[in-house]
Design an enzyme around this catalytic site. Sequence first.
Site, PDB file in Angstrom:
ATOM      1  N   GLU A  93       0.978  -1.245   0.011  1.00 39.37           N
ATOM      2  CA  GLU A  93       0.104  -0.046   0.043  1.00 39.37           C
ATOM      3  C   GLU A  93       0.903   1.160   0.034  1.00 39.37           C
ATOM      4  O   GLU A  93       2.092   1.153   0.411  1.00 39.37           O
ATOM      5  CB  GLU A  93      -0.774  -0.068   1.243  1.00 39.37           C
ATOM      6  CG  GLU A  93      -0.095   0.054   2.596  1.00 39.37           C
ATOM      7  CD  GLU A  93      -0.846   0.000   3.639  1.00 39.37           C
ATOM      8  OE1 GLU A  93      -2.007  -0.594   3.769  1.00 39.37           O
ATOM      9  OE2 GLU A  93      -0.750   1.003   4.804  1.00 39.37           O
ATOM     10  N   CYS A 106       3.283   8.678   0.422  1.00 41.91           N
ATOM     11  CA  CYS A 106       3.917   7.847   1.569  1.00 41.91           C
ATOM     12  C   CYS A 106       4.249   6.352   0.908  1.00 41.91           C
ATOM     13  O   CYS A 106       3.358   5.772   0.584  1.00 41.91           O
ATOM     14  CB  CYS A 106       2.942   7.864   2.865  1.00 41.91           C
ATOM     15  SG  CYS A 106       3.596   6.601   4.085  1.00 41.91           S
ATOM     16  N   CYS A 113       6.783  -6.615   7.830  1.00 46.11           N
ATOM     17  CA  CYS A 113       7.990  -5.973   8.570  1.00 46.11           C
ATOM     18  C   CYS A 113       8.288  -6.934   9.657  1.00 46.11           C
ATOM     19  O   CYS A 113       7.487  -7.628  10.183  1.00 46.11           O
ATOM     20  CB  CYS A 113       7.401  -4.667   9.326  1.00 46.11           C
ATOM     21  SG  CYS A 113       8.521  -3.534   9.839  1.00 46.11           S
ATOM     22  N   CYS A 117       6.539  -3.879  16.408  1.00 48.09           N
ATOM     23  CA  CYS A 117       6.042  -2.852  17.361  1.00 48.09           C
ATOM     24  C   CYS A 117       4.726  -3.157  17.608  1.00 48.09           C
ATOM     25  O   CYS A 117       3.933  -3.316  16.576  1.00 48.09           O
ATOM     26  CB  CYS A 117       6.259  -1.206  16.441  1.00 48.09           C
ATOM     27  SG  CYS A 117       7.858  -0.846  16.331  1.00 48.09           S
ATOM     28  N   CYS A 334      -0.763   3.275   8.529  1.00 50.15           N
ATOM     29  CA  CYS A 334       0.255   2.358   8.632  1.00 50.15           C
ATOM     30  C   CYS A 334      -0.093   0.866   8.294  1.00 50.15           C
ATOM     31  O   CYS A 334      -0.071   0.067   9.538  1.00 50.15           O
ATOM     32  CB  CYS A 334       1.145   2.418  10.132  1.00 50.15           C
ATOM     33  SG  CYS A 334       1.152   4.194  10.493  1.00 50.15           S
TER      34      CYS A 334
HETATM   35  N1  SAH Z   1       9.584   1.170  10.390  1.00 56.14           N
HETATM   36  C1  SAH Z   1       9.727   2.652  10.333  1.00 56.14           C
HETATM   37  C2  SAH Z   1       8.098   3.222   9.517  1.00 56.14           C
HETATM   38  C3  SAH Z   1       7.271   2.806  10.005  1.00 56.14           C
HETATM   39  S1  SAH Z   1       5.457   3.846  10.026  1.00 56.14           S
HETATM   40  C4  SAH Z   1       9.451   3.191  11.744  1.00 56.14           C
HETATM   41  O1  SAH Z   1       9.410   2.552  12.728  1.00 56.14           O
HETATM   42  O2  SAH Z   1       9.794   4.434  11.882  1.00 56.14           O
HETATM   43  C5  SAH Z   1       5.724   5.368  10.453  1.00 56.14           C
HETATM   44  C6  SAH Z   1       5.423   5.797  11.817  1.00 56.14           C
HETATM   45  O3  SAH Z   1       4.135   5.364  12.184  1.00 56.14           O
HETATM   46  C7  SAH Z   1       6.530   4.871  12.806  1.00 56.14           C
HETATM   47  O4  SAH Z   1       6.819   6.073  13.680  1.00 56.14           O
HETATM   48  C8  SAH Z   1       5.532   4.163  13.541  1.00 56.14           C
HETATM   49  O5  SAH Z   1       5.904   3.699  14.790  1.00 56.14           O
HETATM   50  C9  SAH Z   1       4.297   4.811  13.601  1.00 56.14           C
HETATM   51  N2  SAH Z   1       3.080   3.905  13.554  1.00 56.14           N
HETATM   52  C10 SAH Z   1       2.643   2.610  13.142  1.00 56.14           C
HETATM   53  N3  SAH Z   1       1.608   2.185  13.410  1.00 56.14           N
HETATM   54  C11 SAH Z   1       0.758   3.331  14.249  1.00 56.14           C
HETATM   55  C12 SAH Z   1      -0.307   3.179  14.955  1.00 56.14           C
HETATM   56  N4  SAH Z   1      -1.403   2.219  14.597  1.00 56.14           N
HETATM   57  N5  SAH Z   1      -0.546   4.609  15.247  1.00 56.14           N
HETATM   58  C13 SAH Z   1       0.232   5.647  15.422  1.00 56.14           C
HETATM   59  N6  SAH Z   1       1.427   5.618  14.713  1.00 56.14           N
HETATM   60  C14 SAH Z   1       1.928   4.334  14.327  1.00 56.14           C
END
Ligand code: SAH
Length: 347
Positions: A93, A106, A113, A117, A334
């Site tokens: 996406e 984006c 991944c 997280c 995300c």
């Molecule tokens: N792997 C990279 C890019 C991830 S997405 C990273 O970790 O930075 C970009 C941002 O969105 C990251 O800061 C990630 O932690 C955050 N993110 C992911 N899922 C989320 C959610 N459900 N709510 C808020 N932020 C989120």
Amino acid sequence: MTKIDIKSLNLEELKELLVKLGDKPFRAEQIYEWLHVKQASGFEEMTNLSKGLREQLQEISEVTNLYMMDKLKSRGGETTKYLFRLWDDRVLESVLMKYHHGNSVCISSQVGCKMGCKFCASAIGGFERNLSTSEMLDQVYRIRKISGERVSNVVVMGTGEPLDNYDNLVKFIYMLTDENGLNISQRNITVSTCGLVDKIRALAEENLQITLALSLHAPNDRVRRQLMPIAERYNMEEAIEACDYYFEKTGRRITFEYSLVEGVNDFPEHAHELAKRIRGLNCHINLIPVNPIKERNYRQSEAGNIQNFKNILEKYRINVTIRREMGTDIDAACGQLRKSFMDKTSD
Ligand code: SAH
């Protein structure tokens, strides 16, 4: 024999290929323009090349293209989410966001991944594979073509950990900002990482002018470990030091991302602790109200708490913004659209 992924070759590599084929290097510039500016989807469109050369290229290489499966516009129309199918039937996406100052795309850097997280939808299905340079470029190219919009900014904040796909990512940045290609300004590119410290340091040596965003999400290691497995591998101190090094080398101000999760990392004392840790660094904090995903029971902090968190940071004279939520009605957060597609197809 596997064919060459010609859209992943930079101009130098394309020139070498043409010389190998017994042709003139300037042809490489024409082909590069077809692929990266005119966004041709196959050799047959490259009408200023001889038929012989087109056939030769066809034999040894291929132009891979993303296939658009779905497109969802948010209610206000400012965000559009694209679901693309890759050559091997995997799905990714990307998002187009329209702002007053220009349009931003984006992109995803991996299919799935590995980082895990806790609040992130991309973590749930696990890791499938890295995206090639051409697959990263093509997300920008396809969206530009389908929407007919100019793209001035690119953020690598979709599915995946970009620094876990380092070589393809760096090549993607060079090619996206190449004056023979889309010529997007390096300053308009942001790469977000959960904090792979060695790779942040390597990126600092690349001589690039892109913005680095570090997903911090916590004021200390104890809270960070609850949300992000990467915090077990590198502590916050190391991650912040690497960012400081990035700033020293590039002069680019760091962005820290902080997704606020109710009752986990959103207390006033967290804001004080965070401020004390990063005070003095040339940085900017982006507060993101967490987007709840149905597989986890994390909740978004209340608006009042978010505002309070921001006010506390500002008292320490820290630059801070609250990220405007865009496109939550279309699962734009995300990995959520891809995730809901996978759910539907696995029933
Ligand atoms: N792997 C990279 C890019 C991830 S997405 C990273 O970790 O930075 C970009 C941002 O969105 C990251 O800061 C990630 O932690 C955050 N993110 C992911 N899922 C989320 C959610 N459900 N709510 C808020 N932020 C989120």
